[in-house]
Scaffold this motif. Structure first.
Motif, short mmCIF file in Angstrom:
data_model
loop_
_atom_site.label_atom_id
_atom_site.label_comp_id
_atom_site.label_asym_id
_atom_site.label_seq_id
_atom_site.Cartn_x
_atom_site.Cartn_y
_atom_site.Cartn_z
N SER A 83 -9.22 17.54 -1.70
CA SER A 83 -7.94 17.93 -1.13
C SER A 83 -7.37 16.85 -0.21
O SER A 83 -8.11 16.09 0.42
N LEU A 84 -6.07 16.83 -0.15
CA LEU A 84 -5.33 16.02 0.80
C LEU A 84 -5.08 16.91 2.01
O LEU A 84 -4.56 18.02 1.88
N ASP A 85 -5.48 16.43 3.19
CA ASP A 85 -5.34 17.22 4.42
C ASP A 85 -4.12 16.76 5.20
O ASP A 85 -3.97 15.56 5.48
N LEU A 86 -3.28 17.71 5.56
CA LEU A 86 -2.05 17.42 6.31
C LEU A 86 -2.13 18.10 7.67
O LEU A 86 -1.84 19.29 7.78
N PRO A 87 -2.58 17.37 8.71
CA PRO A 87 -2.70 17.99 10.02
C PRO A 87 -1.32 18.17 10.67
O PRO A 87 -0.44 17.34 10.52
N PHE A 88 -1.14 19.28 11.37
CA PHE A 88 0.07 19.51 12.15
C PHE A 88 -0.27 20.50 13.24
O PHE A 88 -1.01 21.46 13.01
N GLU A 89 0.26 20.23 14.42
CA GLU A 89 0.05 21.10 15.57
C GLU A 89 -1.40 21.57 15.67
O GLU A 89 -1.68 22.75 15.86
N ARG A 90 -2.33 20.64 15.53
CA ARG A 90 -3.77 20.92 15.66
C ARG A 90 -4.33 21.84 14.56
O ARG A 90 -5.36 22.45 14.73
N ASN A 91 -3.64 21.98 13.49
CA ASN A 91 -4.08 22.75 12.33
C ASN A 91 -4.15 21.80 11.14
O ASN A 91 -3.69 20.67 11.21
N VAL A 92 -4.70 22.27 10.04
CA VAL A 92 -4.75 21.46 8.82
C VAL A 92 -4.29 22.29 7.63
O VAL A 92 -4.81 23.38 7.38
N THR A 121 -4.52 25.58 -2.27
CA THR A 121 -3.88 25.27 -1.00
C THR A 121 -4.65 26.05 0.05
O THR A 121 -5.18 27.12 -0.22
N GLY A 122 -4.73 25.49 1.23
CA GLY A 122 -5.49 26.14 2.28
C GLY A 122 -4.92 25.85 3.64
O GLY A 122 -4.10 24.94 3.82
N PHE A 123 -5.36 26.64 4.60
CA PHE A 123 -4.93 26.48 5.99
C PHE A 123 -6.15 26.68 6.88
O PHE A 123 -6.82 27.71 6.79
N ASP A 124 -6.43 25.68 7.71
CA ASP A 124 -7.53 25.76 8.68
C ASP A 124 -6.94 25.79 10.08
O ASP A 124 -6.08 24.97 10.40
N ARG A 125 -7.41 26.72 10.90
CA ARG A 125 -6.96 26.82 12.29
C ARG A 125 -8.18 26.65 13.18
O ARG A 125 -9.09 27.47 13.17
N PHE A 126 -8.21 25.54 13.93
CA PHE A 126 -9.32 25.21 14.80
C PHE A 126 -9.12 25.94 16.14
O PHE A 126 -8.11 25.75 16.81
N ILE A 127 -10.09 26.76 16.52
CA ILE A 127 -9.98 27.58 17.72
C ILE A 127 -10.41 26.76 18.93
O ILE A 127 -11.50 26.18 18.93
N GLU A 128 -9.56 26.74 19.95
CA GLU A 128 -9.76 25.91 21.14
C GLU A 128 -11.08 26.23 21.84
O GLU A 128 -11.50 27.38 21.93
N GLN A 129 -11.68 25.18 22.37
CA GLN A 129 -12.90 25.23 23.17
C GLN A 129 -14.05 25.93 22.45
O GLN A 129 -14.84 26.64 23.05
N SER A 130 -14.08 25.76 21.16
CA SER A 130 -15.20 26.28 20.37
C SER A 130 -15.33 25.41 19.13
O SER A 130 -14.50 24.55 18.87
N ASN A 131 -16.36 25.65 18.38
CA ASN A 131 -16.51 24.95 17.11
C ASN A 131 -16.22 25.88 15.94
O ASN A 131 -16.66 25.66 14.83
N LEU A 132 -15.42 26.93 16.19
CA LEU A 132 -15.05 27.89 15.16
C LEU A 132 -13.74 27.51 14.48
O LEU A 132 -12.82 26.99 15.13
N VAL A 133 -13.67 27.78 13.20
CA VAL A 133 -12.48 27.47 12.40
C VAL A 133 -12.13 28.71 11.58
O VAL A 133 -12.96 29.24 10.85
N LEU A 134 -10.89 29.18 11.72
CA LEU A 134 -10.37 30.25 10.87
C LEU A 134 -9.88 29.57 9.60
O LEU A 134 -9.03 28.68 9.65
N VAL A 135 -10.46 29.94 8.44
CA VAL A 135 -10.14 29.28 7.18
C VAL A 135 -9.51 30.26 6.20
O VAL A 135 -9.88 31.43 6.15
N SER A 136 -8.54 29.78 5.45
CA SER A 136 -7.95 30.58 4.39
C SER A 136 -7.59 29.65 3.24
O SER A 136 -7.32 28.47 3.44
#
Length: 162
Positions: A83-92, A121-136
């Motif tokens: 996949s090609l990753d397109l980061p924006f506003e701390r998300n991918v 297509t996917g969306f990753d949301r990196f949760i602040e001050q943790s190493n958790l990622v909400l993935v879809s």
């Protein structure tokens, strides 16, 4: 009704939370998978199950990642993609292609009953001050059924970045 309100509030908190920079090179996690199809053969229709998901960001100047999902329900499918990753506003946001490799049998996984070409297509949301990622992710498997039907799967989960 009360459970629905609590669930909606939790979703709003997760979506509005500040997130860390999307610099995590890899993650591994799991969640839920739901699939639909345009196929009409035995074992075809909707399929729900689980998923195991992973990502490895390639150390290249172009933001590419190797991603892999294992979708399981009545049957399992391994789905490797590039996949090609397109980061924006701390998300991918990710856009990619790969294959669905189905296990033997007549039943269907959330992404079909046979091996197929896949777009994702996917969306990753990196949760602040943790190493958790909400993935879809949203996957489309072409010719993923014995009658040539198209399968789609939506996946949602939580991963641990490292």
């Amino acid at each position: 009704m009360r459970v629905a309100l609590i669930g909606a509030k939790l979703l709003l908190v997760l979506l509005s939370a500040q997130v860390a920079h999307a610099q995590t090179a890899a993650y591994l996690g799991g969640g839920l998978s739901a699939g639909l199809t345009s196929g009409s053969g035995p074992g075809e229709g909707s399929s729900t199950g689980g998923m195991i998901t992973g990502r490895y960001a390639l150390p290249l100047p172009v933001r590419l990642s190797l991603r892999g999902d294992v979708l399981f329900g009545r049957k399992a499918a391994f789905v490797p993609t590039l996949s090609l990753d397109l980061p924006f506003e701390r998300n991918v946001l990710s856009l990619g292609a790969g294959a669905s490799i189905a296990t033997a049998g007549d039943d269907a996984s959330p992404l079909g009953s046979r091996s197929a070409f896949v777009l994702r297509t996917g969306f990753d949301r990196f949760i602040e001050q943790s190493n958790l990622v909400l993935v879809s992710s949203f996957l489309v498997g072409f010719d993923a059924y014995s009658d040539g039907g198209t399968a789609v799967a939506f996946n949602l989960g939580l991963a641990v970045g490292f």
